[in-house]
Design a protein around this motif. Structure first.
Motif, mmCIF file in Angstrom:
data_model
loop_
_atom_site.group_PDB
_atom_site.id
_atom_site.type_symbol
_atom_site.label_atom_id
_atom_site.label_comp_id
_atom_site.label_asym_id
_atom_site.label_seq_id
_atom_site.Cartn_x
_atom_site.Cartn_y
_atom_site.Cartn_z
ATOM 1 N N THR B 216 11.681 -5.139 -2.355
ATOM 2 C CA THR B 216 12.803 -4.573 -1.664
ATOM 3 C C THR B 216 13.072 -2.873 -1.942
ATOM 4 O O THR B 216 13.174 -2.353 -0.881
ATOM 5 N N LEU B 217 13.081 -3.036 -3.602
ATOM 6 C CA LEU B 217 13.748 -1.188 -3.861
ATOM 7 C C LEU B 217 12.077 -0.504 -2.539
ATOM 8 O O LEU B 217 11.843 0.776 -2.462
ATOM 9 N N GLU B 219 9.921 -1.066 -0.700
ATOM 10 C CA GLU B 219 9.693 -1.072 0.602
ATOM 11 C C GLU B 219 10.825 -0.832 1.536
ATOM 12 O O GLU B 219 10.828 0.125 2.336
ATOM 13 N N ALA B 220 12.099 -0.660 0.544
ATOM 14 C CA ALA B 220 13.211 0.693 1.014
ATOM 15 C C ALA B 220 12.843 1.945 0.705
ATOM 16 O O ALA B 220 13.222 2.734 2.239
ATOM 17 N N ALA B 221 12.057 2.271 0.368
ATOM 18 C CA ALA B 221 11.365 3.464 -0.926
ATOM 19 C C ALA B 221 10.052 4.465 0.225
ATOM 20 O O ALA B 221 10.104 5.248 0.528
ATOM 21 N N LYS B 222 9.728 3.243 0.996
ATOM 22 C CA LYS B 222 8.809 3.458 1.869
ATOM 23 C C LYS B 222 9.065 3.399 3.453
ATOM 24 O O LYS B 222 8.798 3.707 4.749
ATOM 25 N N GLY B 223 10.287 3.432 3.462
ATOM 26 C CA GLY B 223 10.863 3.283 5.147
ATOM 27 C C GLY B 223 10.965 1.947 5.676
ATOM 28 O O GLY B 223 11.623 2.066 6.891
ATOM 29 N N ARG B 224 10.812 1.404 5.051
ATOM 30 C CA ARG B 224 10.570 -0.222 5.832
ATOM 31 C C ARG B 224 11.770 -1.175 5.692
ATOM 32 O O ARG B 224 11.656 -2.439 5.627
ATOM 33 N N GLY B 225 13.255 -0.570 5.492
ATOM 34 C CA GLY B 225 14.386 -0.563 5.172
ATOM 35 C C GLY B 225 14.402 -2.184 6.438
ATOM 36 O O GLY B 225 15.151 -3.657 5.585
ATOM 37 N N PHE B 226 14.059 -2.605 7.450
ATOM 38 C CA PHE B 226 14.647 -3.191 8.359
ATOM 39 C C PHE B 226 13.848 -4.126 8.119
ATOM 40 O O PHE B 226 14.037 -5.150 8.846
ATOM 41 N N VAL B 228 12.513 -5.240 5.629
ATOM 42 C CA VAL B 228 12.974 -6.386 4.059
ATOM 43 C C VAL B 228 13.198 -7.801 3.791
ATOM 44 O O VAL B 228 12.281 -8.575 3.463
ATOM 45 N N TYR B 373 8.594 2.661 11.268
ATOM 46 C CA TYR B 373 8.953 3.889 10.678
ATOM 47 C C TYR B 373 7.909 4.087 9.572
ATOM 48 O O TYR B 373 7.879 4.973 8.899
#
Lengths: 397, 381
Positions: B216-217, B219-226, B228, B373
């Motif tokens: 989770t974190l 993917e969020a750090a890579k800009g893939r929050g959407f 997740v 992104y």
């Protein structure tokens, strides 16, 4: 080997490696780009309207000093037509604000902007030093943060200003995103990333023009523009989750410089994935359901820059709380219905299905005691004050 | 807890669960015996297998479900392999129809080392005779139609050996972090492909709670929050098809590792995970974002296990959304739905005014491949 030339003007010598993307730039081009990017943010997010009176939340620290300087520059260069005022909060921490307020006063002269200082004592009847005396050093950042948020709004109201800009930078926003993920706080996650908070229903709106600016670039900008700012860390302890998230971000930034911005982007997108959030919860479009509880906004900064500090009390406390919930959940099946209602155990199955319980949605109202906007009956500040005053009464008796 | 284990009699510490055996372990702050601990782990797994069974109905003629297990040979997926085996054996001893057919897929990264002369699955096959094993070199992913290779660095002439082409492709990526990211994505594509080829209804991953929190974190750090929720939650792929499931999602990494050591005979973990914490950081340039997260959560799990569990649980609540902004479609590299609305709202463009060396990155190069992104970031730096 000849010295590297600036990647933009290709004439001057490159002196700066841009933290954001490692581009090599000369001093002039860096300053121009930094300002252009803030301008881009302001224009594309439609932050201001001509003739708007705007208060800059000024702490004397680097972020707000750079914000004041950049806004003054851009206001003149692009003819925003803004009426800018510096607004400072005096928390009443000896040795912390005394000196930084001096810096703000000098800034006010340098930038030719009027300055308004509002003290916690006049607003709440308590200085932070007195709060710490009463409750100790643990958890006092909550008080300070809650009080400060309202203080800016109240100060702005006193000046008849409806828009406060703060110096929150990309690092702060990214930190908040990771922190809310770590805390599992989805409602906050969905609010914390929008550039504008507050809408027609709230008296004062907030925005963060430096939302996409890196902390390191802010420092570089201040350095190369020879801006006067005050460097100190709040002497009281920082929040553990924020400290932990901050340490993590610093490491990520080293591995991939764009990480900070990437986290901000993820935060913006994930905000729309929170159950119950509007699919386009975008403050800039002035949607009715835009995130607006500035009171609980919780984008940090200002205090507690505990780089790489090991996670402390707050995380341990949450860990304990969660375990207790889990244990209560186990009990719930055979016994202890009373306990269950008290503890509100979250009985979420990890597999999300369509009828799973949505996360709590907040309805905006006003505080019964002070009238400040709040999703609760009594706003956070008044709740905290009540506790403090109770204590004080006892001590005095 | 209000009723701590009373321990009269000869035993010094009674297991809080069975109250009959000596507690030799501590599990989630409670003293328990070995049997109860093993039962606890397997019950967590079975609960999710049950849920998966309800999600996957086999097509009419057959009654058995077909699953594919992604086996990295690390402790978690090996534990899951064992748990699935135990589950199947149990059904068979009860004279029930087998609940599922399992294909076990292991993917070797042939870009770094040539295919090992010996099949790494050899020691496992005799242990689990009822499962089919499949070994796939990662370079087979180069021919997958689900990946838009025009968005990735060139891999050289198609006539050269696939392993070499994969190496060329990876070498063209901007950083170690990007390579690790693309490697992970290719592996995932290939696993999904293997599951589809075998007509599996589900693809099972061994991710523990900790691994899901990390994912989770990172993917969020890579800009893939959407994306997740598409990666971390259980459920069918964006356009239906294979269901992705993580049956060990309620078990911490430490618990999985301990499980592997307590089961008899001890689990054969062929690829020990790299030491999660400690260990001097060699150079940040060689580190991937996933590794940073792994180190971080290694520490957090040790001190605050409930916080880790909470991360995985809350992200499970995020809604899986198909791309807003009207266009729809999926990212050419990671395969998650594209987020048109997010792109439209984004104001944090890197290097505005063309100063960043990347310039008009959003539209640049790549033969018109449409990327999310995060994949833009990974492939273009």
């Amino acid at each position: 080997m000849a010295p590297a030339l600036c990647a933009v003007c290709k004439t001057a010598r490159a002196l700066i490696k841009r933290p954001k993307n490692h581009a090599k730039l000369c001093k002039t081009c860096f300053i121009t780009i930094f300002e252009d990017e803030v301008h881009h943010t302001i224009i594309s997010s439609k932050l201001f309207f001509p003739g708007e009176k705007v208060a800059i939340g000024a702490s004397g620290g680097k972020d707000s000093t750079v914000l004041a300087s950049v806004l003054k520059t851009l206001n003149e260069r692009h003819g925003y037509g803004l009426d800018l005022v510096l607004l400072s909060i005096d928390e009443g921490i000896k040795g912390y604000r005394d000196d930084s307020l001096e810096t703000v006063k000098k800034n006010a002269i340098d930038y030719d902007m009027p300055l308004k200082v509002v003290g916690y004592d006049e607003l709440y009847g308590w200085t932070m030093d007195q709060v710490v005396e009463t409750i100790g050093k643990k958890g006092n950042c909550t008080y300070c943060g809650v009080f400060r948020r309202q203080a800016l709004d109240r100060g702005a109201k006193m000046l008849g200003i409806k828009h406060v800009v703060t110096g929150h930078n990309a690092d702060d926003v990214a930190e908040t995103v990771l922190m809310n993920l770590l805390r599992g706080d989805l409602p906050r996650l969905s609010r914390s990333t929008s550039i504008i908070t507050g809408d027609s229903r709230s008296e004062v709106k907030r925005s963060k023009p430096l939302k996409y600016s890196y902390e390191k670039e802010i420092v570089l900008y201040a350095h190369h523009k020879k801006l006067l700012y005050f460097t100190t860390e709040c002497i009281y302890s920082p929040e553990a989750f924020r400290g932990s998230a901050r340490g993590l971000i610093k490491q990520l930034e080293r591995v991939r410089p764009s990480s900070i911005l990437d986290i901000v982007r993820s935060g913006e997108d994930m905000a729309r994935l929170v159950p119950g959030a509007s699919s386009s919860g975008c403050g800039c479009k002035g949607k009715e359901d835009a995130p607006l509880t500035a009171e609980e906004e919780e984008v940090g900064g200002g205090c507690g820059s505990s780089a790489g500090r090991p996670p402390g009390g707050e995380m341990a406390a949450m860990d304990r709380q969660l375990r207790e919930n889990e244990e209560a959940e186990g009990l719930e099946i055979d016994v202890a219905k009373t306990m269950a209602s008290k503890q509100e155990p979250k009985r979420e199955l990890p597999i999300r299905n369509s009828n799973s319980k949505p996360t709590t949605q907040q309805v905006l109202g006003n505080c019964r005691l002070c009238g400040y906007m709040s999703s609760q009956d009594i706003c956070q500040a008044c709740t905290l004050l009540e506790g403090l005053n109770k204590n004080r009464a006892q001590i005095q008796i | 807890m209000e009723a701590p284990a009373t321990s009269p009699g000869s035993l010094t510490r009674l297991c809080v669960k069975c109250r009959s055996q000596e507690a030799t372990l501590e599990s989630r702050t409670q003293p328990v015996c070995k049997d109860c601990f093993l039962k606890f782990i397997s019950s967590k797994c079975i609960k999710h297998l049950g849920a998966l069974g309800r999600l996957t109905r086999p097509p009419p003629p057959s009654l058995t479900r077909h699953y594919t297990l992604a086996l990295s040979l690390g402790p978690s997926s090996t534990a899951l392999l064992h748990l699935l085996h135990t589950n199947l054996t149990y059904s068979l001893t009860k004279n029930r129809a087998p609940p599922f057919h399992l294909q076990v897929v292991h993917i070797t990264n042939d870009s770094t080392t040539p295919l090992p002369p010996a099949d790494p699955l050899t020691p496992l096959r005799p242990l689990y005779p009822s499962f089919t094993f499949l070994l796939l070199p990662l370079s087979t992913s180069l021919s997958l139609p689900t990946i838009d290779f025009s968005a990735l660095p060139p891999s050289g002439p198609t006539s050269s050996p696939p392993a070499l082409r994969l190496r060329t492709l990876l070498a063209g990526l901007p950083s170690a972090a990007s390579r690790a990211d693309v490697l992970r994505l290719l592996t995932r594509h290939l696993l999904l492909h293997a599951a589809r080829e075998a007509r599996s209804q589900a693809l099972l991953f061994g991710h523990s709670t900790t691994a899901l929190a990390e994912l989770t974190l990172s993917e969020a750090a890579k800009g893939r929050g959407f994306g997740v929720p598409w990666v971390v939650s259980d459920g069918a792929e964006p356009e239906g098809g294979v269901v992705v499931s993580h049956p060990l999602r309620e078990v911490l990494r430490g618990e999985v590792v301990r499980y592997g050591g307590l089961v008899e005979p001890k689990l054969l973990v062929l690829e020990e995970e790299v030491e999660a914490k400690g260990g001097a950081v060699v150079s940040h340039r060689d580190l991937s974002i996933d590794e940073v997260m792994r180190r971080y959560f290694g520490e957090v799990e040790e001190r605050y296990p409930a916080v880790v569990a909470n991360v995985a649980r809350t992200t499970g609540k995020l809604v899986r959304m198909l791309g807003g902004g009207g266009e729809g479609g999926r990212c050419g590299v990671c395969g998650t739905p594209l987020d048109g609305e997010g792109d439209e709202r984004w104001r944090g463009e890197l290097g505005v005014e063309g100063g960043g060396g990347t310039g008009e990155e959003a539209e640049g190069g790549g033969g018109g491949a449409r990327l999310c992104y995060g994949c833009e970031r990974s492939t273009r730096g």
